[in-house]
Design an enzyme around this catalytic site. Structure first.
Site: not given
Ligand code: MHO
Length: 242
Positions: A48
């Site tokens: 992420c």
């Molecule tokens: N599982 C997280 C990832 C955020 S990132 C910007 C979400 O869905 O918020 O990929």
């Protein structure tokens, strides 16, 4: 009526794009700038991009950072398209650094230590090709040192019984800026303090061609033993007090 609203919204979006989206919330530099002669750029994917970007903007000598999408096929993908895993892109951080203040070795140390590069197409809870570990270099001259750092990190990982590094390493030309919403996300008001990076707690150390410029004091600001340490530190760049 709908057309009328759409026009207003488009106008607002344009204003935002012109006025806000190029300015780094913390470093106050232009996130869309090109490197000048004493600077260079590189692109890192470590899961992420929210937490990954913060790791890099905190390092002294980093001129600007931004988050975006790279390594896939679709031109100008949106976050939702990338999330689908169908565009082939990875969530990445673009880093421009000043070579007189920080070395590529320091950036590589941050890269290898801030996530678990042995996880394939995933980082912690975040699963999918968009979370793959990646180094996309723009300057062919950097290839050698990147590969040397990988080789050294693999040796260190082996001592702790980790598996093989899955990082995709290649030269790349195309990078798409992510939406303004995601830029320096963790420093934006009301943002969700989320991080799923799973550092291995293995240190990189010196390797062929390494020429670290940052001292231990800087690295003490990143304690990978502490769960989600990036979220616990403040947003400002660390001052180089040497
Ligand atoms: N599982 C997280 C990832 C955020 S990132 C910007 C979400 O869905 O918020 O990929």
């Amino acid at each position: 009526m709908f057309e009328f609203l759409k026009n207003i919204m488009n106008k607002e979006e344009k204003t935002l794009t012109n006025d806000v989206s190029s300015l780094h919330r913390i470093l106050k530099t232009d996130i869309k700038k090109d490197p000048n002669p004493q600077e260079e750029e590189i692109i890192f994917g470590c899961g992420c991009f929210w937490g990954a970007e913060k790791c890099f903007w905190k390092l002294p000598g980093v001129v600007t950072t931004s988050v975006g999408y790279a390594g896939g096929d679709k031109t100008k993908p949106t976050y939702y398209e990338v999330c689908s895993g169908l565009t082939g892109h990875s969530e990445v951080v673009r880093v421009i650094w000043d070579k007189s203040e920080i070395d590529i070795s320091d950036l590589l140390k941050m890269f290898w230590e801030c996530h678990d590069p042995t996880q394939k197409n995933r980082q912690g809870n975040d699963i999918g090709t968009q979370y793959r570990s990646a180094i996309y270099y723009k300057n062919e001259n950097n290839k050698k040192i990147i590969l040397a750092s990988k080789e050294q990190y693999q040796k260190e990982l082996n001592k702790k019984k980790f598996g093989l590094i899955e990082t995709e390493i290649k030269m790349i030309d195309t990078y798409f800026y992510a939406e303004n919403y995601h830029q320096q996300y963790l420093a934006s008001t009301g943002s969700r303090q989320y991080c799923s990076a799973s550092p291995t707690k293995v240190k990189l150390g010196s390797f062929a061609g390494s020429n670290y410029k940052l001292n231990d004091y800087i690295w003490e600001n990143f304690n990978w033993e502490v769960d989600k340490c990036v979220l616990r530190s403040d947003n400002n760049p660390i001052k180089n007090n040497i």
